[in-house]
Design a protein around this motif. Sequence first.
Motif, PDB file in Angstrom:
ATOM      1  N   ASP A 181       0.534  -1.203   0.063  1.00 62.77           N
ATOM      2  CA  ASP A 181      -0.079   0.038   0.051  1.00 62.77           C
ATOM      3  C   ASP A 181       0.872   1.153  -0.089  1.00 62.77           C
ATOM      4  N   GLU A 182       0.069   2.355   0.210  1.00 64.54           N
ATOM      5  CA  GLU A 182       1.060   3.830   0.120  1.00 64.54           C
ATOM      6  C   GLU A 182       1.932   3.865   1.339  1.00 64.54           C
ATOM      7  N   SER A 183       2.014   2.977   2.351  1.00 58.92           N
ATOM      8  CA  SER A 183       3.135   3.188   3.145  1.00 58.92           C
ATOM      9  C   SER A 183       4.010   1.845   3.162  1.00 58.92           C
ATOM     10  N   GLY A 184       3.970   0.876   2.289  1.00 59.97           N
ATOM     11  CA  GLY A 184       4.842  -0.229   2.202  1.00 59.97           C
ATOM     12  C   GLY A 184       4.683  -1.419   2.714  1.00 59.97           C
ATOM     13  N   ARG A 185       3.145  -1.254   3.417  1.00 57.94           N
ATOM     14  CA  ARG A 185       2.739  -2.510   4.101  1.00 57.94           C
ATOM     15  C   ARG A 185       2.394  -3.665   3.101  1.00 57.94           C
TER      16      ARG A 185
END
Length: 277
Positions: free
Chosen positions: A65-69
């Motif tokens: 996702d947008e946070s690299g999760r």
Amino acid sequence: MSLIAGRVRSVTAGLAPAGLIAAIAMLMIALAAIWPSLFAPGDPLAISPADAFSPPAWGHPFGTDESGRDIFTRIVHGTAPSVGIGLAATAIGIGAGLVLGFASGLGPRMLDAALGRIIEVLFALPTLVMALLLVAVMGPGSDAAVLAIGAATAPGYARILRARVRGVARSDYVAYARLEGTPVWQVFRRHIAPNALWPLVGVATLGIGQAIVWVSALSFLGFGALPPSPEWGAMLNAGRVYISTAWWMTIFPGAAIVVTATALTVLGRRLAAREGA
């Protein structure tokens, strides 16, 4: 209650291919809910900005996702809250439906008339609209979403139970039991409750899938669980902003909801078909 258990065992025997696939899917979903680290040992909240918006690949099969999760890890660890919320909402709906249904079906005529009208009016309201009204009053959050969906689904369960209770109470075997002098509570425990509650087994199985969809819809609209929670509806809410550039953020959580709801629907229809046979 042994009657209900026996009927459930008869349903699980000799499942058709669709029912067998649904049962296997539900087994995997149950394992993911109980033991998520078996499938995804990582941390669903761990961020890695350098890996943000990575498409599906070997290291991240569902992308990031947008946070690299890692989305696969988040979906697996989100199984317990997503399915648990649906189960809790269904339990609340059935609990309230039992009270209203038995009170209306076995109570005095005036009570039945009053509760019957209330049930019919509430049942006429679309479930999601009613849930939105309730959660707007209570405020956003998972607890509010559970209570709202539970309260919104209660009239449907009460309506089914009321009709079933009235039919069973007028049956010949209940009349014979009363003529033999069987105490009222034993008539209720041995005859009315098992035969009236059995139809709710299939309906409740269907209801869990519907509740998961509705709770996810509330989270998608911002009224349920909020990001960064790995709950599937909250993941849809977070991914909708990037759907044109990072489609995997929306597709895979949505697929998890669809698979779970479909498997529960197949099993619920199987139970309902056995009841009608």
